[in-house]
Design a protein around this motif. Sequence first.
Motif, PDB file in Angstrom:
ATOM      1  N   LEU A  49       2.907   0.078  -8.763  1.00 15.30           N
ATOM      2  CA  LEU A  49       1.880   0.874  -8.610  1.00 15.30           C
ATOM      3  C   LEU A  49       2.175   2.336  -8.773  1.00 15.30           C
ATOM      4  O   LEU A  49       3.279   2.629  -8.306  1.00 15.30           O
ATOM      5  N   SER A  50       1.075   3.015  -9.237  1.00 16.87           N
ATOM      6  CA  SER A  50       1.491   4.735  -9.286  1.00 16.87           C
ATOM      7  C   SER A  50       0.200   5.315  -8.755  1.00 16.87           C
ATOM      8  O   SER A  50      -0.987   5.013  -9.189  1.00 16.87           O
ATOM      9  N   LEU A  51       0.413   6.271  -7.950  1.00 18.13           N
ATOM     10  CA  LEU A  51      -0.736   7.190  -7.695  1.00 18.13           C
ATOM     11  C   LEU A  51      -1.399   7.855  -8.646  1.00 18.13           C
ATOM     12  O   LEU A  51      -0.654   8.506  -9.481  1.00 18.13           O
ATOM     13  N   ASP A  52      -2.610   8.465  -8.866  1.00 24.11           N
ATOM     14  CA  ASP A  52      -3.132   9.129  -9.706  1.00 24.11           C
ATOM     15  C   ASP A  52      -2.642  10.455  -9.724  1.00 24.11           C
ATOM     16  O   ASP A  52      -2.242  11.040  -8.542  1.00 24.11           O
ATOM     17  N   PRO A  53      -2.536  11.065 -10.879  1.00 24.63           N
ATOM     18  CA  PRO A  53      -2.319  12.630 -11.037  1.00 24.63           C
ATOM     19  C   PRO A  53      -3.355  13.293 -10.371  1.00 24.63           C
ATOM     20  O   PRO A  53      -4.451  13.212 -10.385  1.00 24.63           O
ATOM     21  N   HIS A  54      -2.940  14.356  -9.524  1.00 25.12           N
ATOM     22  CA  HIS A  54      -3.917  15.400  -9.000  1.00 25.12           C
ATOM     23  C   HIS A  54      -3.457  16.850  -9.471  1.00 25.12           C
ATOM     24  O   HIS A  54      -2.529  16.918  -9.807  1.00 25.12           O
ATOM     25  N   ARG A  55      -4.468  17.612  -9.019  1.00 21.19           N
ATOM     26  CA  ARG A  55      -4.427  19.207  -9.332  1.00 21.19           C
ATOM     27  C   ARG A  55      -2.861  19.571  -8.782  1.00 21.19           C
ATOM     28  O   ARG A  55      -2.696  19.162  -7.693  1.00 21.19           O
ATOM     29  N   PRO A  56      -2.417  20.663  -9.077  1.00 18.65           N
ATOM     30  CA  PRO A  56      -1.381  21.487  -8.267  1.00 18.65           C
ATOM     31  C   PRO A  56      -1.782  21.873  -7.075  1.00 18.65           C
ATOM     32  O   PRO A  56      -2.940  22.261  -6.889  1.00 18.65           O
ATOM     33  N   SER A 105       3.754   6.999   2.827  1.00 14.07           N
ATOM     34  CA  SER A 105       4.189   5.909   3.329  1.00 14.07           C
ATOM     35  C   SER A 105       3.747   4.583   2.511  1.00 14.07           C
ATOM     36  O   SER A 105       2.830   4.587   1.861  1.00 14.07           O
ATOM     37  N   ALA A 106       4.675   3.664   2.618  1.00 15.41           N
ATOM     38  CA  ALA A 106       4.772   2.371   2.066  1.00 15.41           C
ATOM     39  C   ALA A 106       4.425   1.631   3.158  1.00 15.41           C
ATOM     40  O   ALA A 106       5.412   1.040   3.961  1.00 15.41           O
ATOM     41  N   THR A 107       3.605   0.238   2.954  1.00 17.09           N
ATOM     42  CA  THR A 107       3.463  -0.480   3.806  1.00 17.09           C
ATOM     43  C   THR A 107       3.421  -2.061   3.301  1.00 17.09           C
ATOM     44  O   THR A 107       2.645  -2.189   2.173  1.00 17.09           O
ATOM     45  N   LEU A 108       4.308  -2.847   3.549  1.00 17.08           N
ATOM     46  CA  LEU A 108       4.103  -4.208   3.049  1.00 17.08           C
ATOM     47  C   LEU A 108       3.316  -5.219   3.917  1.00 17.08           C
ATOM     48  O   LEU A 108       3.684  -5.476   5.207  1.00 17.08           O
ATOM     49  N   SER A 109       2.428  -5.958   3.568  1.00 18.22           N
ATOM     50  CA  SER A 109       1.528  -6.658   4.062  1.00 18.22           C
ATOM     51  C   SER A 109       2.126  -7.848   4.890  1.00 18.22           C
ATOM     52  O   SER A 109       3.130  -8.430   4.444  1.00 18.22           O
ATOM     53  N   PRO A 110       1.740  -8.019   5.926  1.00 20.03           N
ATOM     54  CA  PRO A 110       2.250  -9.240   6.854  1.00 20.03           C
ATOM     55  C   PRO A 110       2.100 -10.601   6.358  1.00 20.03           C
ATOM     56  O   PRO A 110       2.716 -11.428   6.448  1.00 20.03           O
ATOM     57  N   VAL A 129       0.921  -1.259   0.009  1.00 14.33           N
ATOM     58  CA  VAL A 129       0.018  -0.147  -0.018  1.00 14.33           C
ATOM     59  C   VAL A 129       0.721   1.249  -0.078  1.00 14.33           C
ATOM     60  O   VAL A 129       1.850   1.386   0.692  1.00 14.33           O
ATOM     61  N   LEU A 130       0.619   2.233  -0.840  1.00 12.72           N
ATOM     62  CA  LEU A 130       1.206   3.331  -1.142  1.00 12.72           C
ATOM     63  C   LEU A 130       0.349   4.406  -0.783  1.00 12.72           C
ATOM     64  O   LEU A 130      -0.722   4.585  -1.428  1.00 12.72           O
ATOM     65  N   SER A 131       0.548   5.371   0.332  1.00  9.63           N
ATOM     66  CA  SER A 131      -0.461   6.456   0.773  1.00  9.63           C
ATOM     67  C   SER A 131       0.172   7.728   0.592  1.00  9.63           C
ATOM     68  O   SER A 131       1.528   7.768   1.016  1.00  9.63           O
TER      69      SER A 131
END
Length: 466
Positions: free
Chosen positions: A318-325, A350-355, A293-295
């Motif tokens: 994975l890539s987060l969607d582009p958002h407005r400036p 923040s990046a979390t790797l599943s247990p 998960v990337l937040s």
Amino acid sequence: MKTQRGRGVLRTGGAAGVGVARALAGALAAAVCAAALPAQAWAAGALPGRAGEAGVGPYTFDGAAQRVRGAATNLDAERLKAGGTYRDTIEKDGKLYYRVDLDALQNAYVSVVAVPRTAGKAEYGDGIKVSMRDGSNSQCGYQDARFGSGGFTRPVAAYAHRTIEAGSSGCQQAGAYYVLVERTSEAASPDEDWDLEIRYLSEPGVRQTGPTELPESWPSSTPPPPAGGPQKRQGGAGFHDATSLRQGEWRADIKPGQTLFYRVPVDWGQQIHASAELGTSPSGDTYVGNALVLSLDNPARGHVDEDTVSYDGEPATLSLDPHRPVAFENRYASNSYTNALRFAGWYYLSATLSPEVAKAYGDEPVPLTLRVSVTGTAKSGPPYAGDAGPFQVTGDDRDAAASGQSGPQAEKSDGMRLVAAAGIGSGTLLVLILGMWTVLARRRAARAPQSAPQAGTAGFGPPPAW
């Protein structure tokens, strides 16, 4: 037992003396260790996982945070101070109230980071809701943070806010406001308490009102990957000690159940783009859904966006969607993603790797690459009627991003924790030495002729040669 004195060192002879010395030395070592360890555990906030699962990665709380106790009703709520960070705990299905006293000029943000104590499966609806309410219980602003499709526990953040808006009547007056933190749980959710890190920030009002309408067009394409090749930069263990990044490709190692925190300075008019890639594993090809998960969270720790990717031992991206400036007028948007991009400052990744990855591939770390791009030309900020505080990007921030520093407050807190641990250890040592003096003085007095005691033997204090 013979007592020898020489050059300021107290020596004891005979088997009994050796036993006393060893006992004192052991007690001293145990006391110092006991004094130091709670500070470290308090800072890390980590507890082991359940049998057969990876332990939740340690979370670094702000060492300057004050303990606060949320109330069951709003009228009993403790007051939070602007600029303060606090710690509390919340039980399953719990509801906690806190109070903030606001004027009619500044915007207010109260963020809550919920930190489960063990790593493991989470129900879809598990999470927290944070809302701010006025004296009539009208809701000013709220945000939810849930584990969602990730399906496993991890630190999640959300904030509530009161925003001053021209022409608006609700939540605009000065007075007492209440922050309600609600933990949402499914019936099958674990009963354990969660730790909370609470922060209250205020944003100055503006001297003049700017545009409230958002531009119809904006750069919505994804930029090419940053050039220069990967550079090693391990993430922090919390918002407080998040590792600073600038644009580039960054390499780290992440263990199952672990969350790595980073921060990126994003100025007015700029956009942040982020992607994450898990590298190959030599341990197998088992499929793990929603493994990473990337937040993205804003400078007030309000949630912006997140995405997940599955893993089968082969590269997964994975890539987060582009958002407005980033723009002041974004706060008037109904879209929650855009609304959260309302000010400049440090944005957190923040990046979390599943247990669950530990069950398929073991506890060894998996290679992780973050690719971060910051596009757009920095613009002047709004005409704040005061210091912008954390809602700006300074030259020092850019220097910190270039060098990879963690949060400046984290460095200060780490130093204070060391000082505190040393102080506790020194106090323990002093108590033990005084006790030793007393025991030796009393034994000497028992053997000496019944005459006036010499200074420093029958009374308290060191022997005369000390």
